[in-house]
Design an enzyme around this catalytic site. Sequence first.
Site, PDB file in Angstrom:
ATOM      1  N   GLY A   1     -52.835  40.871  -9.805  1.00  0.00           N
ATOM      2  CA  GLY A   1     -52.907  39.609  -9.224  1.00  0.00           C
ATOM      3  C   GLY A   1     -51.945  38.840  -9.761  1.00  0.00           C
ATOM      4  O   GLY A   1     -51.330  37.858  -9.078  1.00  0.00           O
TER       5      GLY A   1
ATOM      6  N   GLN B  67     -60.459  55.296 -12.865  1.00  0.00           N
ATOM      7  CA  GLN B  67     -61.668  54.475 -13.659  1.00  0.00           C
ATOM      8  C   GLN B  67     -62.324  55.382 -14.638  1.00  0.00           C
ATOM      9  O   GLN B  67     -62.703  54.564 -15.744  1.00  0.00           O
ATOM     10  CB  GLN B  67     -62.411  54.121 -12.457  1.00  0.00           C
ATOM     11  CG  GLN B  67     -61.921  53.321 -11.225  1.00  0.00           C
ATOM     12  CD  GLN B  67     -61.401  51.927 -11.993  1.00  0.00           C
ATOM     13  OE1 GLN B  67     -60.164  51.615 -11.811  1.00  0.00           O
ATOM     14  NE2 GLN B  67     -62.102  51.335 -12.628  1.00  0.00           N
TER      15      GLN B  67
ATOM     16  N   GLU C 103     -58.892  36.705  -6.692  1.00  0.00           N
ATOM     17  CA  GLU C 103     -60.142  36.898  -7.098  1.00  0.00           C
ATOM     18  C   GLU C 103     -60.050  38.111  -8.142  1.00  0.00           C
ATOM     19  O   GLU C 103     -59.715  39.235  -7.634  1.00  0.00           O
ATOM     20  CB  GLU C 103     -61.124  37.325  -5.963  1.00  0.00           C
ATOM     21  CG  GLU C 103     -62.395  37.789  -6.353  1.00  0.00           C
ATOM     22  CD  GLU C 103     -62.999  36.581  -6.709  1.00  0.00           C
ATOM     23  OE1 GLU C 103     -63.299  35.430  -6.292  1.00  0.00           O
ATOM     24  OE2 GLU C 103     -63.704  36.585  -8.111  1.00  0.00           O
TER      25      GLU C 103
ATOM     26  N   CYS D  88     -66.868  42.647 -10.012  1.00  0.00           N
ATOM     27  CA  CYS D  88     -66.300  41.705 -10.630  1.00  0.00           C
ATOM     28  C   CYS D  88     -67.236  40.787 -11.434  1.00  0.00           C
ATOM     29  O   CYS D  88     -67.112  40.336 -12.332  1.00  0.00           O
ATOM     30  CB  CYS D  88     -65.461  40.838  -9.845  1.00  0.00           C
ATOM     31  SG  CYS D  88     -64.671  41.377  -8.563  1.00  0.00           S
TER      32      CYS D  88
ATOM     33  N   GLU E  23     -62.192  43.411 -19.336  1.00  0.00           N
ATOM     34  CA  GLU E  23     -63.060  44.060 -18.557  1.00  0.00           C
ATOM     35  C   GLU E  23     -62.702  45.730 -18.365  1.00  0.00           C
ATOM     36  O   GLU E  23     -61.727  46.292 -18.558  1.00  0.00           O
ATOM     37  CB  GLU E  23     -62.484  43.520 -17.026  1.00  0.00           C
ATOM     38  CG  GLU E  23     -63.397  43.765 -15.973  1.00  0.00           C
ATOM     39  CD  GLU E  23     -62.909  43.349 -14.591  1.00  0.00           C
ATOM     40  OE1 GLU E  23     -61.638  43.368 -14.277  1.00  0.00           O
ATOM     41  OE2 GLU E  23     -63.876  42.716 -13.793  1.00  0.00           O
TER      42      GLU E  23
ATOM     43  N   GLY F  51     -58.449  42.120  -6.743  1.00  0.00           N
ATOM     44  CA  GLY F  51     -58.357  43.126  -7.282  1.00  0.00           C
ATOM     45  C   GLY F  51     -58.109  42.852  -9.058  1.00  0.00           C
ATOM     46  O   GLY F  51     -58.674  41.674  -9.341  1.00  0.00           O
ATOM     47  N   SER F  52     -57.368  43.699  -9.510  1.00  0.00           N
ATOM     48  CA  SER F  52     -57.046  43.538 -11.030  1.00  0.00           C
ATOM     49  C   SER F  52     -56.316  42.145 -11.317  1.00  0.00           C
ATOM     50  O   SER F  52     -55.329  41.943 -10.551  1.00  0.00           O
ATOM     51  CB  SER F  52     -56.485  44.652 -11.700  1.00  0.00           C
ATOM     52  OG  SER F  52     -55.190  44.827 -11.437  1.00  0.00           O
TER      53      SER F  52
ATOM     54  N   LYS G  41     -54.541  44.911   4.181  1.00  0.00           N
ATOM     55  CA  LYS G  41     -54.032  46.127   3.568  1.00  0.00           C
ATOM     56  C   LYS G  41     -55.394  46.591   2.903  1.00  0.00           C
ATOM     57  O   LYS G  41     -55.664  46.136   1.691  1.00  0.00           O
ATOM     58  CB  LYS G  41     -52.884  45.872   2.454  1.00  0.00           C
ATOM     59  CG  LYS G  41     -52.509  47.575   1.972  1.00  0.00           C
ATOM     60  CD  LYS G  41     -51.764  47.276   0.427  1.00  0.00           C
ATOM     61  CE  LYS G  41     -52.777  47.487  -0.554  1.00  0.00           C
ATOM     62  NZ  LYS G  41     -53.294  48.785  -0.776  1.00  0.00           N
TER      63      LYS G  41
HETATM   64  C1  UN1 Z   1     -67.578  41.605  -6.486  1.00  0.00           C
HETATM   65  O1  UN1 Z   1     -68.367  41.789  -7.831  1.00  0.00           O
HETATM   66  O2  UN1 Z   1     -66.366  42.129  -6.332  1.00  0.00           O
HETATM   67  O3  UN1 Z   1     -72.228  38.647  -6.060  1.00  0.00           O
HETATM   68  C2  UN1 Z   1     -68.043  41.052  -5.384  1.00  0.00           C
HETATM   69  C3  UN1 Z   1     -72.266  40.016  -5.678  1.00  0.00           C
HETATM   70  C4  UN1 Z   1     -71.732  40.454  -4.601  1.00  0.00           C
HETATM   71  C5  UN1 Z   1     -70.473  40.322  -4.377  1.00  0.00           C
HETATM   72  C6  UN1 Z   1     -69.739  40.809  -5.681  1.00  0.00           C
HETATM   73  N1  UN1 Z   1     -72.246  39.496  -3.534  1.00  0.00           N
HETATM   74  O4  UN1 Z   1     -72.329  40.522  -6.897  1.00  0.00           O
END
Ligand code: UN1
Length: 496
Positions: free
Chosen positions: A234, A332, A251, A285, A386, A229-230, A176
């Site tokens: 999560g 955002q 993640e 992230c 965040e 995602g958030s 998805k």
């Molecule tokens: C993410 O931040 O959601 O290490 C992924 C990094 C990228 C992947 C980031 N290769 O910043």
Amino acid sequence: MPITTYQNLIGGEWLPARSGKTFKNVNPADHSDIVGEFPSSGAEDVDLAVAAAKKAFATWRLVPAPKRAEILFRAGQLLRERKEQFAQDMTREMGKVLAETRGDVQEAIDEAFYVAGEGRRLFGKTTPSELQSKFAMSIRMPLGVVGMITPWNFPMAIPSWKLFPALVAGNACVIKPATDTPLSVYNLVNTLVEAGVPAGVLNIVCGGGGAVGNALVEHKDVRAISFTGSSEIGSHVAQRAAATFKPVSLEMGGKNAQIVLNDANLDLALDGALWGAFGTTGQRCTATSRILLQMGIAKQFIPKLVERAKALKVGNGIDESVQVGPQVNASQIETSTNYVEIAKSEGAKLECGGHALTDGPYANGTFFAPTIFSGVTREMRIAREEVFGPVLSILEFDTFEEAIEIANSIDYGLSSALYTKDLNKAFTAIRDLEAGITYINAPTIGAEVHLPFGGVKHTGNGHREGSEALDFFTTWKAVYVDYSDKLQRAQIDNAE
Ligand code: UN1
């Protein structure tokens, strides 16, 4: 221009949502540009996709892993040929600048070639049995149908971290995509299908509002869920998945710190801070959202960083000279705006930015000025939560030990960076920073596909990328082969 319509891929067929409903995907740099119309699916579409995947799994699991891997090699080659077009599509639907969307597609190419190599490894283990003339080993087995819920910030790379290891291990997938970036997942999935993934092994179901996600997470025939995602969603995913005992790979957020010590190469640390905080408009992230400066250098570092942040060119990422694209959507922008207000009310000092850009070339998009707060202290919400936007907090500290303590004082633990020339401090930080990734003299962003990517604490669990990604998409089977021709009772016949 007519709007291109996309459909779900279920059992090798392109199908509209059963409800007939659709949603539009718009260009965040120019809302008058409709990227496409996608199916707004529900539980009944998920049921069909899972049933198709279950059926396809029965034969896919028997295809030798090196043969499955050859499909990934071909997909990697095709992605390489299509890199420029896919990057342009991604900038159009997600906003980040072309240099970065090219990087996103490149990450998927790297992942394809890397994981394809795993098809000829997928190592198991052998170990001695405690009984004579008995052979013991453990082998990896696929799980079956696996579900993936993927984010908009790395719309091709992150799906590739999930799909490729799952496929090479012999699973069938239902993915998805985020509703802000389905086109990039279509581009990836189409390429995989063209490379030879059989019908039903790979299915896409599009839709938002939780209907598709919840149905996947709750489905009794889905064996595992990989979610990026958030933290809020999560946590919901993990709780719902528990009802059917599904493992969940999560993640989620980060509040990543770059620590700069007095002895650091300051120009290098400045370059790192700017790229880590404002690359991808802060929507990674792994983005640098806290800079921790040792007191001796703060006075010279802050004005230089602010000057360079103010000079960043914000605009439509399709223009090669632009350095910071739009934020992905209005929600955002609202989050960034809210956090600016929170930081101000907490007493942080706004050094630059702090507002959405709405005039002239920005009028039709969702742009936010690169923002820096100094005078941030560790208790403030802006130092702990965040934002997922171009909003950077600067904190100051006295000793190295204090910096590590501040860096670790939050709920998240994804990425971290230390700038210093002191080798002892570098290794101490590697040991003591509570984060899944630590960089020395490099920014918090930029992980490579052959190393494990994941975080600790509220960032989540498990690893994407690296051979470690296979751990989530396989289970171990223990195998004993007795060639003694007699009954041997473990723990009994060989007891002292
Ligand atoms: C993410 O931040 O959601 O290490 C992924 C990094 C990228 C992947 C980031 N290769 O910043």
